[in-house]
Design a protein around this motif. Structure first.
Motif, PDB file in Angstrom:
ATOM      1  N   ALA A 441     -49.240 -30.132  42.073  1.00 11.78           N
ATOM      2  CA  ALA A 441     -49.511 -30.829  43.470  1.00 11.78           C
ATOM      3  C   ALA A 441     -48.335 -31.031  43.950  1.00 11.78           C
ATOM      4  CB  ALA A 441     -50.221 -31.924  43.035  1.00 11.78           C
ATOM      5  N   GLY A 442     -47.122 -31.521  43.300  1.00 14.90           N
ATOM      6  CA  GLY A 442     -45.763 -31.774  44.152  1.00 14.90           C
ATOM      7  C   GLY A 442     -45.399 -30.914  44.819  1.00 14.90           C
ATOM      8  N   LEU A 443     -45.740 -29.590  44.593  1.00 15.45           N
ATOM      9  CA  LEU A 443     -45.091 -28.493  45.401  1.00 15.45           C
ATOM     10  C   LEU A 443     -45.916 -28.427  46.723  1.00 15.45           C
ATOM     11  CD1 LEU A 443     -45.311 -25.307  42.979  1.00 15.45           C
ATOM     12  CD2 LEU A 443     -43.335 -26.674  43.575  1.00 15.45           C
ATOM     13  N   TYR A 444     -46.809 -28.926  46.799  1.00  8.05           N
ATOM     14  CA  TYR A 444     -47.657 -28.975  48.097  1.00  8.05           C
ATOM     15  C   TYR A 444     -48.299 -30.454  48.419  1.00  8.05           C
ATOM     16  CZ  TYR A 444     -48.801 -25.577  51.498  1.00  8.05           C
ATOM     17  OH  TYR A 444     -49.017 -24.976  52.847  1.00  8.05           O
ATOM     18  N   PRO A 445     -47.551 -31.471  49.050  1.00 10.89           N
ATOM     19  CA  PRO A 445     -48.047 -32.746  49.028  1.00 10.89           C
ATOM     20  C   PRO A 445     -48.877 -33.083  50.371  1.00 10.89           C
ATOM     21  CG  PRO A 445     -45.746 -32.581  49.935  1.00 10.89           C
ATOM     22  CD  PRO A 445     -45.909 -31.516  49.167  1.00 10.89           C
ATOM     23  N   PHE A 446     -48.915 -31.762  51.151  1.00  7.43           N
ATOM     24  CA  PHE A 446     -49.995 -31.947  52.238  1.00  7.43           C
ATOM     25  C   PHE A 446     -51.442 -31.241  51.842  1.00  7.43           C
ATOM     26  CE2 PHE A 446     -45.738 -31.782  53.912  1.00  7.43           C
ATOM     27  CZ  PHE A 446     -45.652 -32.898  54.757  1.00  7.43           C
ATOM     28  N   GLU A 447     -52.203 -31.452  52.774  1.00  7.65           N
ATOM     29  CA  GLU A 447     -53.708 -31.149  52.603  1.00  7.65           C
ATOM     30  C   GLU A 447     -54.061 -29.815  53.118  1.00  7.65           C
ATOM     31  OE1 GLU A 447     -53.271 -34.443  52.517  1.00  7.65           O
ATOM     32  OE2 GLU A 447     -53.517 -34.319  50.471  1.00  7.65           O
ATOM     33  N   ASN A 448     -53.030 -28.939  53.655  1.00  7.45           N
ATOM     34  CA  ASN A 448     -53.090 -27.770  53.977  1.00  7.45           C
ATOM     35  C   ASN A 448     -53.907 -26.743  53.424  1.00  7.45           C
ATOM     36  OD1 ASN A 448     -51.156 -28.700  55.936  1.00  7.45           O
ATOM     37  ND2 ASN A 448     -49.767 -27.396  55.140  1.00  7.45           N
ATOM     38  N   THR A 449     -54.756 -25.946  54.292  1.00  8.68           N
ATOM     39  CA  THR A 449     -55.809 -24.759  53.560  1.00  8.68           C
ATOM     40  C   THR A 449     -55.164 -23.448  54.203  1.00  8.68           C
ATOM     41  OG1 THR A 449     -57.183 -25.154  55.657  1.00  8.68           O
ATOM     42  CG2 THR A 449     -57.661 -26.346  53.848  1.00  8.68           C
ATOM     43  N   LEU A 450     -55.690 -22.544  53.610  1.00 11.24           N
ATOM     44  CA  LEU A 450     -55.110 -21.166  53.743  1.00 11.24           C
ATOM     45  C   LEU A 450     -55.866 -20.335  54.628  1.00 11.24           C
ATOM     46  CD1 LEU A 450     -52.880 -19.318  52.347  1.00 11.24           C
ATOM     47  CD2 LEU A 450     -54.532 -18.775  50.748  1.00 11.24           C
ATOM     48  N   GLU A 451     -55.161 -19.406  55.468  1.00 13.88           N
ATOM     49  CA  GLU A 451     -55.713 -18.665  56.464  1.00 13.88           C
ATOM     50  C   GLU A 451     -54.960 -17.246  56.446  1.00 13.88           C
ATOM     51  OE1 GLU A 451     -56.058 -19.795  60.333  1.00 13.88           O
ATOM     52  OE2 GLU A 451     -56.708 -21.701  59.759  1.00 13.88           O
ATOM     53  N   ALA A 452     -55.609 -16.294  56.796  1.00 12.53           N
ATOM     54  CA  ALA A 452     -55.129 -15.016  57.019  1.00 12.53           C
ATOM     55  C   ALA A 452     -55.134 -14.420  58.678  1.00 12.53           C
ATOM     56  CB  ALA A 452     -55.896 -13.828  56.239  1.00 12.53           C
TER      57      ALA A 452
END
Length: 597
Positions: A441-452
């Motif tokens: 989780a430390g690699l990604y502290p934000f609540e972003n989601t994934l798109e294409a």
């Protein structure tokens, strides 16, 4: 030596008790002696901002007390001690406490109670930030853009749990264009003079919510500009009898924006509000994560100074606005305003807050320390801002694999998948051996989601050129100091993207806009007309950072799960993280063809 968690809590309780006793003094009167027949009254408004889920002086990603190079401390437990000291010195009835937003996102503590043990569940818990802020006695808080990260239901539940109003004069219902939240709050301060002072707090939030949290707010809420809504509401507040008008604005003071021309509004508009809207006495500034003890802006119409202050972030500082009023011609008139900030590292944590939320803290610590796999090597982000590091490749590899699987069997399955990722933290690390949730989780502290998104080769080159402006132009032969190499023009680390799946060089001797050289795909020069799928986070895809082309590109797929959860699930499924399976040097910094590192 770092303290273990139990000792940390026990010491905080004991030391905080001493600090609370030391700060207890008799409540003074706030009315100065009459001068020339005029009655005077003074009061203080305290302010925090960008708390981002910090209750304790604890870093859940490192599993130890928070520390940085400046030895700042964080958290509401520290703020509580400062607040009680100010109340003791000024008189509780002569103070107000407000916040400028970004409260419920940012730590694993806030994540846990939004996603793991959500406050929205039937008989769900009370959010720790609501518990702490209620106990401390906040009077009002503005909405921040990160309040919307977990969706409207979580925000509404948090609002319900707070004993104070969440303000947003420019958060409007999309259909009625009426305020979706209270625009303001009005507070009466009783004076020894027999005449109450009426203090209005106007809350303003960031228009960028419409971009950054489009999936959560589109069709439900709209967010017009701060200046426009302040100009509407300040005269109303004055007509309602407000003697003092304070704006709590989740908007920086620089007048800049990160969303380019996607919105007709300014992101960091606090100083513009002060300059353009008469009738404001002070503005609590948020969003920019900077420390501004006192900043005076002259209003163009009235000629009066408006005092601005921003108390850094995470509970590291507490702003004090000190007001001096005089009774003239049947009303209170603001005679003086000054601001300063107090540093939370000068006090111990409030033992009452530590005791109140100790159980919640322990639950989250246990959660983030769950082992989800192993790693064959140590990977770190320490050099990631200037080198292609395996730890960033890990993010990109997981994203690319996820998108490939999602598009399999469809119309776009034959297109190559690339991926973008940023270095969000220069201290993130995956250790050799056991890997925990907090490591991933430390690699990604934000609540972003994934798109294409569908992109062309030409568009990707523009994208990379825009990203490469992050580097300070450094002539060939000149010494390279990594401490001064990055963040050109104030570009934050999270707005520098590395693109995985292409190979390229960034010539930092060249001016921004012409730095990408030897750009290729699978060993051949990149075809400008070729089509690619870009795995991209929703912040970037929605226009965050104003990167070219991506916001307008065709969306091929989108996921509702956070990228960090995707990484955690990938590690759990694989069992072993081996950099040899995904790491490569796809990009490097050069000068006239010579590698910098």
């Amino acid at each position: 030596m770092p303290l273990d968690r139990r000792t940390f809590l026990e010491r905080s309780v004991a030391a905080g008790a001493g600090a609370a006793l030391a700060g207890a003094v008799a409540e003074p009167a706030a009315a100065a002696p009459e001068k020339g027949g005029e009655k005077r009254y003074s009061f203080t408004v305290m302010g925090t901002t960008d708390l981002h889920g910090n209750v304790f002086n604890w870093d859940y990603f490192t599993d130890k007390e928070f520390d940085d190079k400046a030895h700042n401390d964080v958290g509401l437990a520290k703020i509580s001690t400062l607040v009680e000291q100010v109340r003791a010195a000024k008189g509780r009835r002569n103070t107000l406490l407000i916040d400028a937003g970004d409260t419920i996102q940012g730590t694993q503590l806030s994540y846990y109670y939004a996603k793991v043990d959500p406050i929205t569940a039937r008989r769900g818990p009370v959010h720790p930030m609501a518990q702490a802020m209620n106990a401390i006695g906040y009077d009002a808080a503005a909405l921040g853009n990160h309040e919307f990260n977990y969706g409207i239901p979580v925000l509404r539940k948090f609002q319900e749990q707070c004993d104070f109003p969440l303000l947003g004069a420019n958060a409007l219902d999309a259909k009625t264009l009426r305020p979706a939240f209270p625009p303001y709050s009005m507070h009466r301060l009783r004076t020894p003079c027999g005449r109450d002072v009426r203090v209005a707090v106007l809350g303003l939030t960031n228009p960028g919510i419409a971009i950054w949290d489009k999936a959560n707010v589109s069709g439900r809420m709209v967010f017009p500009g701060l200046e426009e809504q302040a100009a509407k509401w300040v005269p109303k507040l004055r007509s309602m009898g407000a003697d003092v008008v304070i704006v709590s604005a989740h908007s920086g003071s620089s007048g800049t924006s990160s969303y380019g021309d996607q919105l007709p509004y300014i992101e960091n508009a606090a100083a513009l509000v002060a300059e353009q809207v008469p009738g404001i006495d002070a503005i609590l500034v948020g969003h920019a994560h900077t420390e501004i003890p006192e900043y005076r802006v002259k209003n163009k119409e009235s000629g009066r100074d408006v005092v601005l202050s921003e108390p850094l972030k995470w509970g590291q500082r507490l702003t004090l606005f000190d007001f001096g009023l005089v009774w003239r011609k049947g009303r209170w008139v603001v005679e003086t305003v000054g601001a300063q900030v107090l540093n939370s590292n000068t006090v111990e944590e409030d033992p009452e807050i530590v005791k109140l939320l100790g159980d919640e803290h322990e639950k989250v610590v246990a959660y983030v320390n769950q082992v989800i796999g192993t790693s064959t090597a140590t990977m770190s982000t320490a050099d990631a801002p200037w080198k292609d590091e395996p730890i960033i490749d890990l993010i990109n590899h997981v994203q690319a694999e996820t998108v490939k699987a999602a598009l399999a069997g469809g119309a776009y399955a034959g297109l190559p998948v690339l991926s973008q990722a940023s270095c969000f933290s220069r201290t993130a690390k995956i250790p050799a051996g056991r890997v925990t949730i907090r490591d991933a989780a430390g690699l990604y502290p934000f609540e972003n989601t994934l798109e294409a998104r569908l992109m062309t080769g030409a568009q990707l080159k523009d994208y990379l050129e825009y990203s490469a402006r992050y580097y300070v132009q450094t002539p060939a032969g000149a010494p390279v100091d990594t401490a001064k190499l990055t963040n050109a023009g104030g570009t934050p680390d999270y707005n520098y993207d590395a693109v995985y799946g292409l190979t390229y060089e960034i010539d930092i001797a060249r001016p921004a806009g012409s730095r990408i050289v030897n750009l290729s795909f699978e060993g051949e020069p990149l075809d400008p007309a070729a089509r690619f799928v870009l795995a991209v986070n929703n912040y970037r895809a929605s226009g965050g950072g104003a990167f070219p082309h991506v916001a307008a590109a065709q969306q091929l797929w989108a996921n509702s799960d956070e990228i960090r959860n995707t990484i955690i699930q990938w590690v759990q499924a694989k069992g072993t993280v081996d950099p040899a399976a995904f790491a490569s040097v796809g990009w490097k910094l050069t000068r006239d063809g010579v590698p910098v590192f």
